[in-house]
Design a protein around this motif. Structure first.
Motif, PDB file in Angstrom:
ATOM      1  N   HIS A 167       0.871  -1.188   0.000  1.00 34.13           N
ATOM      2  CA  HIS A 167       0.000   0.000   0.000  1.00 34.13           C
ATOM      3  C   HIS A 167       0.899   1.226   0.000  1.00 34.13           C
ATOM      4  N   HIS A 196       1.969   5.129  -1.919  1.00 34.89           N
ATOM      5  CA  HIS A 196       1.549   6.280  -2.729  1.00 34.89           C
ATOM      6  C   HIS A 196       2.804   6.965  -3.234  1.00 34.89           C
ATOM      7  N   HIS A 243      -6.882  -1.048   4.971  1.00 35.42           N
ATOM      8  CA  HIS A 243      -7.075  -0.454   6.310  1.00 35.42           C
ATOM      9  C   HIS A 243      -8.006  -1.277   7.206  1.00 35.42           C
ATOM     10  N   ASP A 296       1.355   2.622   3.755  1.00 32.46           N
ATOM     11  CA  ASP A 296       0.594   3.843   3.451  1.00 32.46           C
ATOM     12  C   ASP A 296       1.435   5.061   3.854  1.00 32.46           C
TER      13      ASP A 296
HETATM   14 ZN    ZN Z   1      -3.474   4.941   1.094  1.00 32.14          ZN
END
Ligand code: ZN
Length: 429
Positions: free
Chosen positions: A92, A94, A220, A334
């Protein structure tokens, strides 16, 4: 005698590779006396010799040989007391702005992360694999995310999936969805085109529908705790459906720990990878955190932390129950918040899984072979075995004993390249 055997072995290994391929290969390696954490079993194979030809592991054998002589086209690496395991996968992630990608990808390699699933797609990401200035990791790119602003009829669903596939994205990420008709249309189009889709648990779609739809990962841990008001039996049913329909979960707990201000600035300064962050950036982060906490106020902050600790307890129970019921986990950091360092945040996330009650081996599997299985790549990477790709990390200490030992990366092998930490560091801005 033994050396002759080694030479013969290498000649055999080179068969099947054309002369051009062999000279194209940037380097081939013979790793001596290495301890292997193969991951396909909870064990260590001590004192092994591993031969890497191009991007493949071509031989693994007991290393009893003392002779050390140069072999044409192969470099020796002395791996005494070192540990070889599959590269880690951040499932996960970005990406930052394009001009920051070189540093971002290099930091990932320095942390031992060789595979990344990008969770917020952008057209510019399609250039990464062609960009010779960027380190080449295993990247799995999502198309730009689906949100609730879009009404998805059958035709739109088909066009979203077809265009994403043609462009070179490998899955769809759903952040939110307008209504259940949009969801079922999207699910049907993904099924028709065999195109994976995944994302958040969706507040307007029931969990059983979501879990049966082909959605292949939930981010999540959304959707489980939210249904606790329907009773434990209902949540158990959701967990069983998760296993039955092979839906993976990627908890991203570190994101919440940081978001809920769970760590003091003193603790944050102990996080991994901080040595690669500029002092000016750290000063900026400290200022932002202090301002944020002052704004919230002491009593509200305490209340917020207590709420989070309760929620974390519930989520940890769900995480353990998923594992007990043979549902699969992925590890994703994340990263992006202050003090969440690309690549290095993955170890923090792994430690949250360990604190929840998973064994180190289970956590290491989630960060390697589970990711490969999820991407349908387990024949290629995710374990240390003959004929697998050399998607590997070399460590100075054993992470099965202590996950913090993942912080001892000495080098990485990915896409026919071997990079030492020193070489990687020299590529940072
Ligand atoms: Zn995310």
């Amino acid at each position: 005698m033994r050396f002759t055997i080694l030479l013969l072995t290498i000649c055999i290994l080179q068969q099947g590779f054309s002369q051009a391929e062999l000279s194209d290969m940037s380097k081939n390696y013979i790793l001596r006396n290495v301890n292997i954490i193969p991951i396909n079993k909870d064990t260590i194979l001590k004192n092994q010799m591993v031969i890497i030809t191009g991007n493949k592991i071509t031989l693994i054998t007991d290393d009893n040989d003392k002779a050390f002589q140069p072999v044409d086209r192969y470099s020796f690496i002395d791996c005494k007391d070192k540990f070889l395991m599959p590269g880690l996968a951040d499932m996960h992630a970005h990406f930052p702005e394009y001009n920051e990608l070189k540093n971002y990808l290099t930091l990932n390699l320095l942390a031992g992360v060789t595979s990344i699933r990008s969770m917020r797609g952008d057209e510019t990401h399609l250039n990464i694999k062609k960009d010779k200035n960027l380190p080449q990791l295993n990247l799995y790119l999502s198309s730009p995310p689906i949100t609730k602003t879009l009404t998805i009829d059958k035709k739109t669903a088909d066009s979203i999936v077809t265009v994403s596939k043609e462009n070179g994205f490998v899955f769809l990420k759903v952040l939110s969805i307008k209504d259940s008709l949009s969801f079922t249309n999207l699910a049907a189009a993904c099924k028709t085109h065999s195109f994976p889709f995944c994302g958040h648990g969706l507040s307007n779609i029931s969990m059983p529908l979501l879990l049966k739809s082909g959605y292949n990962s939930i981010e999540h841990l959304t959707g489980y705790a939210e249904n606790l008001n329907k009773g434990d039996t209902y949540v158990d049913k959701l967990i069983k459906l998760t296993t039955k329909h092979k839906v993976y979960n990627c908890a991203t707990e570190d994101y919440f720990e940081l978001g809920y201000n769970m760590q003091s600035i003193t603790d944050l300064k102990k996080r991994n990878g901080l040595k690669y962050i500029a002092d000016t950036t750290i000063v900026k982060w400290d200022k932002e955190i202090t301002e944020d906490q002052t704004k919230i106020g002491d009593s509200k902050l305490k209340e917020q932390r207590e709420t989070y600790i309760k929620m974390r307890g519930i989520k940890n129970k769900i995480l353990v129950s998923l594992v007990k019921n043979n549902a699969q986990l992925l590890i994703g950091a994340d990263a992006g918040s202050n003090y969440s360092i690309p690549g290095f945040a993955l170890l923090e996330e792994m430690k949250h899984h360990s604190n929840a009650g998973l064994t180190n081996y289970q956590v290491l599997c989630a960060a390697t072979i589970n990711a490969a299985k999820y991407m349908n790549q387990s024949k290629k990477w995710g374990t240390v075995e003959i004929n697998k790709e050399a998607n590997l990390i070399l460590l100075n200490a054993n992470p099965l004993i202590d996950l913090n030992n993942l912080n001892s990366v000495e080098g990485v092998f990915i896409n026919s390249e071997h990079k030492t930490v020193k070489e990687l560091e020299s590529g940072l801005k």
